[in-house]
Write a protein that holds these residues in place. Structure first.
Motif, PDB file in Angstrom:
ATOM      1  N   GLU A 136       0.845  -1.205   0.000  1.00 44.51           N
ATOM      2  CA  GLU A 136       0.000   0.000   0.000  1.00 44.51           C
ATOM      3  C   GLU A 136       0.879   1.253   0.000  1.00 44.51           C
ATOM      4  OE1 GLU A 136      -3.421   0.061  -0.149  1.00 44.51           O
ATOM      5  OE2 GLU A 136      -3.173  -2.086  -0.514  1.00 44.51           O
ATOM      6  N   ASP A 165      -4.077   4.025  -7.242  1.00 45.19           N
ATOM      7  CA  ASP A 165      -5.370   3.362  -7.024  1.00 45.19           C
ATOM      8  C   ASP A 165      -5.907   2.663  -8.278  1.00 45.19           C
ATOM      9  OD1 ASP A 165      -5.201   4.241  -4.445  1.00 45.19           O
ATOM     10  OD2 ASP A 165      -6.548   5.949  -4.721  1.00 45.19           O
ATOM     11  N   GLU A 169      -6.410  -1.289  -8.887  1.00 45.26           N
ATOM     12  CA  GLU A 169      -7.771  -1.774  -9.163  1.00 45.26           C
ATOM     13  C   GLU A 169      -7.851  -2.533 -10.483  1.00 45.26           C
ATOM     14  OE1 GLU A 169     -11.256   0.862  -9.118  1.00 45.26           O
ATOM     15  OE2 GLU A 169     -10.488   1.583  -7.185  1.00 45.26           O
TER      16      GLU A 169
END
Length: 193
Positions: A136, A165, A169
């Motif tokens: 992350e 992000d 995704e």
């Protein structure tokens, strides 16, 4: 004071005036949480230069050969470096890098894997993308703009964190992410000349 901080202050006191190092954008490095600093690679001095200009303590991967000398290897381990086997998938180094990030620390990478002989930014290896996708961490591009010449100006530019992000995704490949990181580094160099 840790050995890392002591070494950083000593090395900084030598290199900053010697190369008239100018630091731009260090406010772009997040103060907390996992961070990956990805820089171009033009000299053997790049790791200490990134180390002394980044506001965070950095864990660097270093080529395994440097650890073969017991004294140097012992010192490197004590200043947050760990070995990586070049030219092959080194699972141990990958695990160690992910552990650094899981603990909320900063990992320093030179995605090209080796120094550029021309000074131009080369192609990045997929390792940077691997760490970016498997963690992350915030990804901060860094550009070292040389050359390293005594008493000439050397610039170290930290860019804004890369938005990850959508890439995470959409399950982008490690290679695609590394290509984006390298293009951000090239852009920093172009804008900062």
């Amino acid at each position: 004071m840790s050995l890392y901080r002591f070494a950083r202050s000593v090395v900084g006191a030598i290199l900053k005036p010697l190369y008239r190092i100018e630091i731009v954008g260090k406010e772009n490095v997040p103060k907390t949480g996992a961070v990956i600093i990805c820089s171009n690679h033009i000299s053997n001095l790049d790791p200490p230069v990134v180390g002394i200009t980044c506001p965070r303590d950095i864990y660097f991967m270093a080529k395994e050969e440097l650890f073969q000398n017991k004294m140097l290897g012992g010192l490197l381990l004590r200043i947050n470096a760990f070995p990586i086997k070049r030219g092959m998938k080194d699972r141990n180094a990958l695990r160690q890098g992910l552990a650094v990030l899981q603990e909320g620390n900063t990992l320093g990478l030179f995605p090209e894997g080796t120094r550029s002989k021309t000074g131009e930014v080369g192609e990045g290896l997929a390792g940077a993308g691997f760490f970016a996708l498997r963690s992350e961490a915030e990804i901060v591009p860094c550009a070292i703009i040389g050359p390293y010449q005594k008493l000439k100006s050397l610039k170290v530019v930290y860019g804004k964190p890369i938005k990850m992000d959508d890439l995470r995704e959409n399950k982008a490949s490690a290679k695609e992410v590394t290509e984006l990181i390298m293009s951000e580094i090239r852009e920093l160099i172009e804008k900062s000349k």
